[in-house]
Design a protein around this motif. Structure first.
Motif, PDB file in Angstrom:
ATOM      1  N   UNK A 105       0.790  -1.219   0.000  1.00 55.15           N
ATOM      2  CA  UNK A 105       0.000   0.000   0.000  1.00 55.15           C
ATOM      3  C   UNK A 105       0.828   1.278   0.000  1.00 55.15           C
ATOM      4  N   UNK A 106       2.007   1.270   0.596  1.00 49.89           N
ATOM      5  CA  UNK A 106       2.803   2.482   0.785  1.00 49.89           C
ATOM      6  C   UNK A 106       3.068   3.247  -0.509  1.00 49.89           C
ATOM      7  N   UNK A 107       3.490   2.593  -1.584  1.00 50.07           N
ATOM      8  CA  UNK A 107       3.746   3.365  -2.810  1.00 50.07           C
ATOM      9  C   UNK A 107       2.510   4.111  -3.316  1.00 50.07           C
ATOM     10  N   UNK A 108       1.357   3.472  -3.252  1.00 43.60           N
ATOM     11  CA  UNK A 108       0.124   4.121  -3.699  1.00 43.60           C
ATOM     12  C   UNK A 108      -0.270   5.285  -2.803  1.00 43.60           C
ATOM     13  N   UNK A 109      -0.113   5.114  -1.505  1.00 47.33           N
ATOM     14  CA  UNK A 109      -0.424   6.204  -0.578  1.00 47.33           C
ATOM     15  C   UNK A 109       0.434   7.426  -0.897  1.00 47.33           C
ATOM     16  N   UNK A 110       1.713   7.195  -1.150  1.00 48.10           N
ATOM     17  CA  UNK A 110       2.605   8.313  -1.454  1.00 48.10           C
ATOM     18  C   UNK A 110       2.191   8.998  -2.758  1.00 48.10           C
ATOM     19  N   UNK A 111       1.881   8.201  -3.786  1.00 46.61           N
ATOM     20  CA  UNK A 111       1.459   8.762  -5.075  1.00 46.61           C
ATOM     21  C   UNK A 111       0.182   9.589  -4.940  1.00 46.61           C
ATOM     22  N   UNK A 112      -0.695   9.152  -4.029  1.00 47.76           N
ATOM     23  CA  UNK A 112      -1.986   9.816  -3.855  1.00 47.76           C
ATOM     24  C   UNK A 112      -1.959  10.833  -2.716  1.00 47.76           C
ATOM     25  N   UNK A 113      -0.756  11.313  -2.377  1.00 48.77           N
ATOM     26  CA  UNK A 113      -0.587  12.315  -1.324  1.00 48.77           C
ATOM     27  C   UNK A 113      -1.212  11.857  -0.007  1.00 48.77           C
ATOM     28  N   UNK A 114      -0.897  10.610   0.379  1.00 53.45           N
ATOM     29  CA  UNK A 114      -1.310  10.017   1.644  1.00 53.45           C
ATOM     30  C   UNK A 114      -2.829   9.931   1.778  1.00 53.45           C
ATOM     31  N   UNK A 115      -3.442   9.559   0.652  1.00 55.57           N
ATOM     32  CA  UNK A 115      -4.871   9.281   0.630  1.00 55.57           C
ATOM     33  C   UNK A 115      -5.071   7.823   0.204  1.00 55.57           C
ATOM     34  N   UNK A 116      -6.158   7.227   0.684  1.00 50.81           N
ATOM     35  CA  UNK A 116      -6.494   5.851   0.300  1.00 50.81           C
ATOM     36  C   UNK A 116      -7.150   5.855  -1.078  1.00 50.81           C
ATOM     37  N   UNK A 117      -7.429   4.659  -1.585  1.00 50.58           N
ATOM     38  CA  UNK A 117      -8.135   4.538  -2.860  1.00 50.58           C
ATOM     39  C   UNK A 117      -9.504   5.214  -2.772  1.00 50.58           C
ATOM     40  N   UNK A 118     -10.080   5.266  -1.583  1.00 47.93           N
ATOM     41  CA  UNK A 118     -11.368   5.929  -1.380  1.00 47.93           C
ATOM     42  C   UNK A 118     -11.208   7.430  -1.132  1.00 47.93           C
ATOM     43  N   UNK A 119      -9.987   7.946  -1.347  1.00 50.61           N
ATOM     44  CA  UNK A 119      -9.671   9.370  -1.198  1.00 50.61           C
ATOM     45  C   UNK A 119      -9.810   9.880   0.240  1.00 50.61           C
ATOM     46  N   UNK A 120      -9.682   8.984   1.192  1.00 50.41           N
ATOM     47  CA  UNK A 120      -9.701   9.361   2.608  1.00 50.41           C
ATOM     48  C   UNK A 120      -8.269   9.395   3.117  1.00 50.41           C
ATOM     49  N   UNK A 121      -7.998  10.189   4.159  1.00 56.01           N
ATOM     50  CA  UNK A 121      -6.640  10.217   4.699  1.00 56.01           C
ATOM     51  C   UNK A 121      -6.203   8.837   5.200  1.00 56.01           C
TER      52      UNK A 121
END
Length: 150
Positions: free
Chosen positions: A81-97
């Motif tokens: 999950x870490x690489x995706x969180x970083x790419x999404x500015x520390x947001x989940x796939x659901x756009x939540x922190x």
């Protein structure tokens, strides 16, 4: 490296949390560390992440690390999950922190210093070092600070 966290009441009421880790060098020396979890939010996941941070911080120089955890949250967070969180500015796939982003950022800062390989083991399954890390985490949750070399 074996890490574990412990938390009573897991975020409810008056929780007590602790973390523990066992570090074993290639020449067989062992370091056991543990302490209580500090902060306003005390959960088992925060205890698990803190154990990883404190264990990585205990290394005096860059190393190849085989980090064993019984936390699927730690394993999947660090390896998937870490690489995706970083790419999404520390947001989940659901756009939540991302929960515990402060601790994940610290792990992300520490990992490049070392070559870290994550391994998972079932908790409370008789694995000696994992059971020791669990014992240390519980001791930390009960207010005991440990730093012992063997």
């Amino acid at each position: 490296m074996y890490t574990d966290g412990a938390c009573s009441n897991n975020g409810r009421g008056n929780p007590r949390g602790g973390w523990g880790a066992v570090l074993i060098s290639s020449n067989g020396y062992r370091l056991k560390i543990a302490d209580r979890l500090e902060g306003d939010i005390i959960t088992n996941n925060r205890a698990e992440l803190t154990a990883v941070i404190r264990a990585l911080e205990a290394l005096k120089s860059p190393a190849e690390v085989h980090l064993t955890t019984d936390s699927e949250y730690v394993l999947k967070g660090a390896t998937q999950w870490l690489p995706g969180w970083k790419r999404k500015d520390w947001k989940t796939a659901a756009k939540k922190p991302v929960k515990n982003a402060d601790l994940w950022r610290e792990i992300d800062r520490l990992m490049p210093t070392h070559k870290v390989f994550f391994h998972w083991v079932r908790g409370h399954s008789g694995h000696p070092e994992n059971d020791l890390a669990d014992h240390l985490a519980v001791a930390g949750a009960n207010g005991k600070t440990v730093r012992e070399y063997e």
